[in-house]
Design a protein around this motif. Structure first.
Motif, short mmCIF file in Angstrom:
data_model
loop_
_atom_site.label_atom_id
_atom_site.label_comp_id
_atom_site.label_asym_id
_atom_site.label_seq_id
_atom_site.Cartn_x
_atom_site.Cartn_y
_atom_site.Cartn_z
N GLN A 38 0.81 -1.21 0.00
CA GLN A 38 0.00 0.00 0.00
C GLN A 38 0.85 1.26 0.00
O GLN A 38 0.53 2.22 -0.69
CB GLN A 38 -0.95 0.00 1.21
N LYS A 39 1.94 1.27 0.77
CA LYS A 39 2.80 2.46 0.82
C LYS A 39 3.39 2.75 -0.56
O LYS A 39 3.44 3.90 -0.98
CB LYS A 39 3.91 2.30 1.85
N GLN A 42 0.68 4.18 -2.81
CA GLN A 42 0.39 5.58 -2.50
C GLN A 42 1.50 6.50 -3.02
O GLN A 42 1.22 7.57 -3.58
CB GLN A 42 0.20 5.77 -1.00
N GLU A 46 0.96 9.28 -6.06
CA GLU A 46 1.23 10.70 -5.86
C GLU A 46 2.25 11.22 -6.88
O GLU A 46 2.09 12.31 -7.44
CB GLU A 46 1.73 10.93 -4.42
N GLU A 93 -8.80 8.21 -8.89
CA GLU A 93 -8.13 8.08 -7.60
C GLU A 93 -9.00 7.18 -6.74
O GLU A 93 -9.95 7.63 -6.11
CB GLU A 93 -7.92 9.44 -6.94
#
Length: 173
Positions: A38-39, A42, A46, A93
């Motif tokens: 998940q990190k 993300q 971005e 998103e």
């Protein structure tokens, strides 16, 4: 935001089917595995949504906004002199999917649409997909023939390499 018309139809076709390619255009679909977790998703999302990935490619990005959004005009400048004006058509998103697509405007060397999407699959693997359909619009893109297609594919692969590098240290084992 300008009101300049897109140079092709059907506008927005990459949203629901990245493999879509209308008659008279050439398809491109390049997927790059970025890592897991998940990190990482993300971070990749971005970097994609804020033009960081494109700027890290070494291209100049002149955008009417700091973040991709429908209607935002963007001009990518390659090699310091090839200008490619576009407009963001759609963005997404979601918890497992983020990205955007732009369509070409008058003055772009190609005619068509290109999408950049980061997704996280069920097993946690994060991928960048670059999907496009295009055809030459400028004389030099036409004259380049297969070399132009090779450049497009190399650019798409480089997007994956650069985004993976930008996300280093955020992958979960």
């Amino acid at each position: 935001m300008s009101s300049a018309p897109f140079t092709y139809e059907p506008v927005g076709a990459t949203r629901d089917d990245p493999a879509f390619c209308p008659p008279g255009f050439r398809p491109m679909l390049v997927r790059t595995r970025l890592g897991e977790g998940q990190k990482l998703f993300q971070r990749a999302a971005e970097a994609l949504l804020t033009w960081e990935m494109h700027r890290a490619l070494g291209v100049r990005v002149d955008a009417a906004a700091d973040r991709a959004a429908p209607g935002v005009d963007v001009t990518i400048t390659l090699a310091g002199f090839v200008k490619a004006p576009c407009r963001i058509i759609w963005t997404v998103e979601e918890p497992r999917r983020a990205g955007w697509a732009y369509g070409t405007l008058e003055g772009h060397p190609e005619c068509g649409e290109e999408a950049f999407v980061v997704d996280r699959t069920g097993d946690g693997t994060v991928w960048l997909t670059v999907a496009a359909f295009s055809r030459p619009a400028k004389w030099y893109a036409k004259a380049g023939g297969p070399a132009t297609r090779g450049f497009q594919h190399a650019y798409a692969r480089r997007c994956g390499t650069v985004l993976r590098r930008l996300c280093e240290g955020t992958s979960e084992a």
